[in-house]
Design a protein around this motif. Sequence first.
Motif, PDB file in Angstrom:
ATOM      1  N   TYR A  18       2.484   5.016 -12.176  1.00 46.57           N
ATOM      2  CA  TYR A  18       1.535   5.881 -12.883  1.00 46.57           C
ATOM      3  C   TYR A  18       0.252   6.163 -12.102  1.00 46.57           C
ATOM      4  N   PHE A  19       0.138   5.640 -10.886  1.00 42.23           N
ATOM      5  CA  PHE A  19      -1.026   5.971 -10.044  1.00 42.23           C
ATOM      6  C   PHE A  19      -1.106   7.460  -9.732  1.00 42.23           C
ATOM      7  N   TYR A  20       0.068   8.092  -9.613  1.00 43.59           N
ATOM      8  CA  TYR A  20       0.123   9.384  -8.912  1.00 43.59           C
ATOM      9  C   TYR A  20       0.072  10.589  -9.839  1.00 43.59           C
ATOM     10  N   LEU A  33      -6.380  11.098  -4.248  1.00 45.06           N
ATOM     11  CA  LEU A  33      -7.046   9.888  -3.732  1.00 45.06           C
ATOM     12  C   LEU A  33      -6.141   9.159  -2.747  1.00 45.06           C
ATOM     13  N   PHE A  34      -4.815   9.147  -3.024  1.00 46.62           N
ATOM     14  CA  PHE A  34      -3.927   8.467  -2.085  1.00 46.62           C
ATOM     15  C   PHE A  34      -3.900   9.179  -0.728  1.00 46.62           C
ATOM     16  N   ASP A  35      -3.920  10.503  -0.752  1.00 46.78           N
ATOM     17  CA  ASP A  35      -4.012  11.243   0.523  1.00 46.78           C
ATOM     18  C   ASP A  35      -5.259  10.820   1.302  1.00 46.78           C
ATOM     19  N   ARG A  36      -6.364  10.602   0.587  1.00 49.43           N
ATOM     20  CA  ARG A  36      -7.588  10.144   1.276  1.00 49.43           C
ATOM     21  C   ARG A  36      -7.426   8.722   1.812  1.00 49.43           C
ATOM     22  N   ILE A  37      -6.716   7.866   1.062  1.00 51.13           N
ATOM     23  CA  ILE A  37      -6.457   6.488   1.544  1.00 51.13           C
ATOM     24  C   ILE A  37      -5.753   6.524   2.900  1.00 51.13           C
ATOM     25  N   THR A  38      -4.770   7.432   3.036  1.00 52.64           N
ATOM     26  CA  THR A  38      -3.982   7.448   4.275  1.00 52.64           C
ATOM     27  C   THR A  38      -4.834   7.821   5.493  1.00 52.64           C
ATOM     28  N   PRO A  57      10.382   6.025   4.531  1.00 51.18           N
ATOM     29  CA  PRO A  57       9.188   5.682   5.302  1.00 51.18           C
ATOM     30  C   PRO A  57       8.094   5.074   4.419  1.00 51.18           C
ATOM     31  N   GLY A  58       6.959   4.764   5.037  1.00 48.10           N
ATOM     32  CA  GLY A  58       5.752   4.410   4.291  1.00 48.10           C
ATOM     33  C   GLY A  58       5.656   2.960   3.851  1.00 48.10           C
ATOM     34  N   SER A  59       6.661   2.150   4.169  1.00 49.27           N
ATOM     35  CA  SER A  59       6.715   0.773   3.682  1.00 49.27           C
ATOM     36  C   SER A  59       6.701   0.705   2.161  1.00 49.27           C
ATOM     37  N   GLY A  63       8.022  -2.291   0.480  1.00 50.33           N
ATOM     38  CA  GLY A  63       7.119  -3.421   0.216  1.00 50.33           C
ATOM     39  C   GLY A  63       6.549  -3.438  -1.189  1.00 50.33           C
ATOM     40  N   ASN A  64       6.630  -2.328  -1.903  1.00 46.74           N
ATOM     41  CA  ASN A  64       6.086  -2.276  -3.255  1.00 46.74           C
ATOM     42  C   ASN A  64       7.063  -2.825  -4.294  1.00 46.74           C
ATOM     43  N   PHE A  65       8.288  -3.154  -3.855  1.00 45.49           N
ATOM     44  CA  PHE A  65       9.265  -3.749  -4.760  1.00 45.49           C
ATOM     45  C   PHE A  65       9.278  -5.266  -4.597  1.00 45.49           C
ATOM     46  N   ALA A 108      -7.663  -3.110   4.316  1.00 45.94           N
ATOM     47  CA  ALA A 108      -6.767  -1.948   4.221  1.00 45.94           C
ATOM     48  C   ALA A 108      -6.528  -1.560   2.764  1.00 45.94           C
ATOM     49  N   TYR A 109      -6.695  -2.538   1.866  1.00 48.35           N
ATOM     50  CA  TYR A 109      -6.496  -2.293   0.435  1.00 48.35           C
ATOM     51  C   TYR A 109      -7.796  -2.415  -0.351  1.00 48.35           C
ATOM     52  N   ASP A 110      -8.913  -2.497   0.355  1.00 46.12           N
ATOM     53  CA  ASP A 110     -10.234  -2.532  -0.304  1.00 46.12           C
ATOM     54  C   ASP A 110     -11.257  -2.020   0.702  1.00 46.12           C
ATOM     55  N   VAL A 136     -12.663   4.136  -1.709  1.00 46.62           N
ATOM     56  CA  VAL A 136     -11.629   5.093  -2.134  1.00 46.62           C
ATOM     57  C   VAL A 136     -10.476   4.361  -2.831  1.00 46.62           C
ATOM     58  N   THR A 137     -10.074   3.219  -2.269  1.00 47.30           N
ATOM     59  CA  THR A 137      -8.965   2.467  -2.881  1.00 47.30           C
ATOM     60  C   THR A 137      -9.362   1.945  -4.265  1.00 47.30           C
ATOM     61  N   ALA A 138     -10.624   1.523  -4.396  1.00 43.29           N
ATOM     62  CA  ALA A 138     -11.117   1.079  -5.710  1.00 43.29           C
ATOM     63  C   ALA A 138     -11.033   2.233  -6.711  1.00 43.29           C
ATOM     64  N   GLU A 139     -11.429   3.424  -6.271  1.00 37.04           N
ATOM     65  CA  GLU A 139     -11.386   4.596  -7.148  1.00 37.04           C
ATOM     66  C   GLU A 139      -9.941   4.922  -7.541  1.00 37.04           C
ATOM     67  N   PHE A 140      -9.039   4.771  -6.557  1.00 41.52           N
ATOM     68  CA  PHE A 140      -7.611   5.024  -6.784  1.00 41.52           C
ATOM     69  C   PHE A 140      -7.065   4.072  -7.853  1.00 41.52           C
ATOM     70  N   ASN A 141      -7.399   2.809  -7.738  1.00 41.54           N
ATOM     71  CA  ASN A 141      -6.915   1.803  -8.688  1.00 41.54           C
ATOM     72  C   ASN A 141      -7.527   2.052 -10.067  1.00 41.54           C
ATOM     73  N   TYR A 182       2.018  -4.764  -6.035  1.00 40.20           N
ATOM     74  CA  TYR A 182       2.241  -5.672  -4.906  1.00 40.20           C
ATOM     75  C   TYR A 182       2.548  -4.836  -3.677  1.00 40.20           C
ATOM     76  N   SER A 183       2.116  -5.287  -2.515  1.00 38.19           N
ATOM     77  CA  SER A 183       2.541  -4.661  -1.264  1.00 38.19           C
ATOM     78  C   SER A 183       2.972  -5.778  -0.312  1.00 38.19           C
ATOM     79  N   HIS A 184       4.309  -5.985  -0.270  1.00 42.82           N
ATOM     80  CA  HIS A 184       4.853  -7.085   0.542  1.00 42.82           C
ATOM     81  C   HIS A 184       4.824  -6.754   2.026  1.00 42.82           C
TER      82      HIS A 184
HETATM   83  N1  TRP Z   1       2.770   1.998  -0.523  1.00 44.78           N
HETATM   84  C1  TRP Z   1       1.337   1.843  -0.269  1.00 44.78           C
HETATM   85  C2  TRP Z   1       1.118   0.449   0.291  1.00 44.78           C
HETATM   86  O1  TRP Z   1       1.535  -0.517  -0.281  1.00 44.78           O
HETATM   87  C3  TRP Z   1       0.552   2.120  -1.535  1.00 44.78           C
HETATM   88  C4  TRP Z   1      -0.898   1.770  -1.537  1.00 44.78           C
HETATM   89  C5  TRP Z   1      -1.790   1.845  -0.513  1.00 44.78           C
HETATM   90  C6  TRP Z   1      -1.619   1.274  -2.635  1.00 44.78           C
HETATM   91  N2  TRP Z   1      -3.040   1.436  -0.974  1.00 44.78           N
HETATM   92  C7  TRP Z   1      -2.944   1.096  -2.225  1.00 44.78           C
HETATM   93  C8  TRP Z   1      -1.283   0.968  -3.937  1.00 44.78           C
HETATM   94  C9  TRP Z   1      -3.912   0.605  -3.130  1.00 44.78           C
HETATM   95  C10 TRP Z   1      -2.244   0.497  -4.817  1.00 44.78           C
HETATM   96  C11 TRP Z   1      -3.557   0.322  -4.398  1.00 44.78           C
HETATM   97  O2  TRP Z   1       0.563   0.318   1.370  1.00 44.78           O
END
Ligand code: TRP
Length: 326
Positions: A42-44, A51-56, A166-168, A171-173, A211-213, A218-223, A287-289
């Motif tokens: 439900y993030f997307y 916001l995810f495009d900006r994260i990348t 792609p995109g790993s 790892g989200n499973f 990488a996740y904060d 931006v990642t905080a805003e995404f979450n 989760y991102s394994h």
């Molecule tokens: N598939 C991405 C990852 O695990 C998704 C992602 C990146 C993500 N940053 C995030 C998901 C922040 C939630 C919060 O790398």
Amino acid sequence: MAQAGPHTPQVKLLDLHPPADDFARDVLDGLSESPRALSPKYFYDARGSHLFDRITELPEYYVTRTELAIMEAAMPDIAARVGPDASVIEFGAGSGQKTRRLLAGLDAPISYVPVEISRDHLMSAAQAIAEEFPDIEVLPVCADFTQPFNLPQPARMPVRNLVYFPGSTIGNFPKPEAIDLLRVMYTEAAQGGALLIGVDLRKDRARLEPAYDDAAGVTAEFNLNLLARINRELDADFDLDRFRHEATWNPDDGRIEIRLVSMVKQSVEIAGRPFRFASGETILTEYSHKYDLGEFASMAREAGFAVEKVWLDDDRLFSIQLLTRS
Ligand code: TRP
């Protein structure tokens, strides 16, 4: 639908009618669990996708640019190993740089089959690829790719299937579900087929957590947008100033754990139902394994694959792997 002209090839949808999401049900159920959790699918929404495009593109988020750079360097080798006349089956609908790079770099691929649960996203991505690659037959499939599905038949017979993931995102499973998903990919690759997959690697906490904060927030805003979406769509009153984003590396389970943390004791109403949060109480959102090469190879083997080739960046941050049906 718009009239098909010579420059707007029509793509034919195979609709396997995946069951519609029940956002309200999933939110109410997830927030009633202990510990509380919300599904990352439900993030997307429109804002979340933006916001995810900006994260990348963030300096801290090494994942996307590292994968692209590996892809760029490995493309001739990938094309040589895959050979001519393949059918590319992407799990998820990509219209981004990675998909374009693959289709442009392979030796005369016959067809491109994006498989995606969101019909709108699927069709706009498929149409964009069809316009850019007029020689490739684009055959979108609307389906939940975690379950085996029937593939459409391209007009010309492909030599082999190349499943692309792609995109790993693997790892989200959670690990058992990741192996189940690899098994579905093994099925869809079919006899003589292969899987090209992006797998993010274990590394220092000091590299992973930012990488996740990120510093720009931006990642905080995404979450936090997940709570904003619940407010918008489900008549809820989350106060976004009273929750904060948290990303923690868990080395024992080899994963980044992403949560929303209630900063105070508070009550929130969602669709008329009250939810009470203690100060410090958390909602798990993703989760991102991260794997090491040996660990991922044994998961691949469990699903029936052999690791044919692994491409890495110089810093060994990320891997692209070619797995073949053994
Ligand atoms: N598939 C991405 C990852 O695990 C998704 C992602 C990146 C993500 N940053 C995030 C998901 C922040 C939630 C919060 O790398």
